[in-house]
Design an enzyme around this catalytic site. Structure first.
Site, mmCIF file in Angstrom:
data_model
loop_
_atom_site.group_PDB
_atom_site.id
_atom_site.type_symbol
_atom_site.label_atom_id
_atom_site.label_comp_id
_atom_site.label_asym_id
_atom_site.label_seq_id
_atom_site.Cartn_x
_atom_site.Cartn_y
_atom_site.Cartn_z
ATOM 1 N N GLU A 144 62.545 43.514 81.308
ATOM 2 C CA GLU A 144 63.898 44.026 81.124
ATOM 3 C C GLU A 144 64.983 43.052 81.582
ATOM 4 O O GLU A 144 66.160 43.262 81.266
ATOM 5 C CB GLU A 144 64.053 45.362 81.853
ATOM 6 C CG GLU A 144 63.185 46.466 81.258
ATOM 7 C CD GLU A 144 63.201 47.748 82.061
ATOM 8 O OE1 GLU A 144 62.910 48.795 81.466
ATOM 9 O OE2 GLU A 144 63.491 47.703 83.279
ATOM 10 N N ASP A 193 60.570 54.511 73.597
ATOM 11 C CA ASP A 193 59.610 55.547 73.228
ATOM 12 C C ASP A 193 60.332 56.881 73.143
ATOM 13 O O ASP A 193 61.435 57.031 73.660
ATOM 14 C CB ASP A 193 58.473 55.633 74.255
ATOM 15 C CG ASP A 193 58.991 55.970 75.655
ATOM 16 O OD1 ASP A 193 58.994 57.164 75.996
ATOM 17 O OD2 ASP A 193 59.397 55.054 76.392
#
EC number: 3.2.2.9
Length: 232
Positions: A12, A197
Site C-alpha cells: 500500500e 474486494d
C-alpha cells in the site's frame, strides 16, 4: 504544507515511496516513516502495520515526529456499497469502529467512552479528494468507513456490520484508529482507499488477487490529492 500519508502494508505504500525524492527513512516502534518530497511537496509517508493498535501507534509517532498539517489514510478496503467494484475509490466523510460495544452503558454501538460516536473527516480534504476523482474520471463513493481488527470474509461478520452500520460503504482495519488519533491531535484527516474486494465469503481470494490493483488506484489518487492540496 507538509502532508502525512498512512498505509498499513508494504503493497500500500511502495508506489508512493518510490516517488519520494530526497527520501530519508525513520524507524520507530515497529513503523517506518519515509520523509522527502513528492512532486515538490513535503510529505511524510508512514507504513504502520496492520490493525488498529499499529495504526494508532504509527499515526501518533508520525504526528509527533513529523508534524504534518493534514493526514491522508490510503490503501485497500472491502466494499460494502452495492455499486462498488474492485479498483473503485472510497472517500470517508466519517469513520467508526465496527467492533466496539459499550452499549451497556448507554453509548452508541461502535462508540468508546470519552469519544464521539464517529470521527468526521475534514470537509476541505473531502472536497479536494472529490475534485481529484472528477479530474481522473474514477468511480467513487463517499460515506461512512468502518474499522475493526478482523478481515471480513464471512456472512456472519458481514451481516453484523450491515445490521449495525447499514449506511457503511467500506470496511477495513485501520482508518478509524487513525481518525481517532487525528481527532485527539486536532489534525484534519481524510480516508481515501481503493476497493480490493467485496466483503463476502470469497473476499480473501479477491484480496490476494486484486491488492495490486487497489494499491495502484489508491496511490494514483493520493498523488493527485497531494498536488491538489499543495497547489490548488
Amino acid at each position: 504544507m507538509k502532508i502525512g500519508i498512512i498505509g498499513a502494508m508494504e503493497e500500500e505504500v511502495t508506489l508512493l515511496r518510490d516517488k519520494i525524492e530526497k527520501r530519508q527513512t525513520i524507524s520507530l516502534g515497529g513503523c517506518e516513516i519515509y520523509t522527502g518530497q513528492l512532486n515538490g511537496t513535503e510529505v511524510a509517508l508512514l507504513k504502520s502495520g496492520i490493525g488498529k493498535v499499529a495504526a494508532a501507534l504509527g499515526a501518533t509517532l508520525l504526528l509527533e515526529h513529523c508534524k504534518p498539517d493534514v493526514i491522508i489514510n490510503t490503501g485497500s478496503a472491502g466494499g460494502l456499497a452495492p455499486t462498488l467494484k474492485v479498483g473503485d475509490i472510497v472517500v470517508s466523510d466519517e469513520a467508526r469502529y465496527h467492533d466496539a460495544d459499550v452499549t451497556a452503558f448507554g453509548y452508541e454501538y461502535g462508540q468508546l467512552p470519552g469519544c464521539p460516536a464517529g470521527f468526521k473527516a475534514d470537509d476541505k480534504l473531502i472536497a479536494a479528494a472529490e475534485a481529484c476523482i472528477a479530474e481522473l474520471n474514477l468511480n467513487a463513493v463517499r460515506g461512512l468507513i468502518v474499522s475493526g481488527d478482523a478481515f471480513i470474509n464471512g456472512s456472519v461478520g458481514l451481516a453484523k456490520i450491515r445490521h449495525n452500520f447499514p449506511q457503511a460503504i467500506a470496511v477495513e482495519m485501520e482508518a478509524t484508529a487513525i481518525a481517532h488519533v487525528c481527532h485527539n491531535f486536532n489534525v484534519p484527516f481524510v480516508v481515501v482507499r481503493a476497493i480490493s474486494d467485496v466483503a463476502d465469503q470469497q473476499s480473501h481470494l479477491s484480496f490476494d488477487e486484486f491488492l495490486a490493483v487497489a494499491a495502484k488506484q489508491s496511490s494514483l489518487m493520493v498523488e493527485s490529492l497531494v498536488q491538489k492540496l499543495a497547489h490548488g
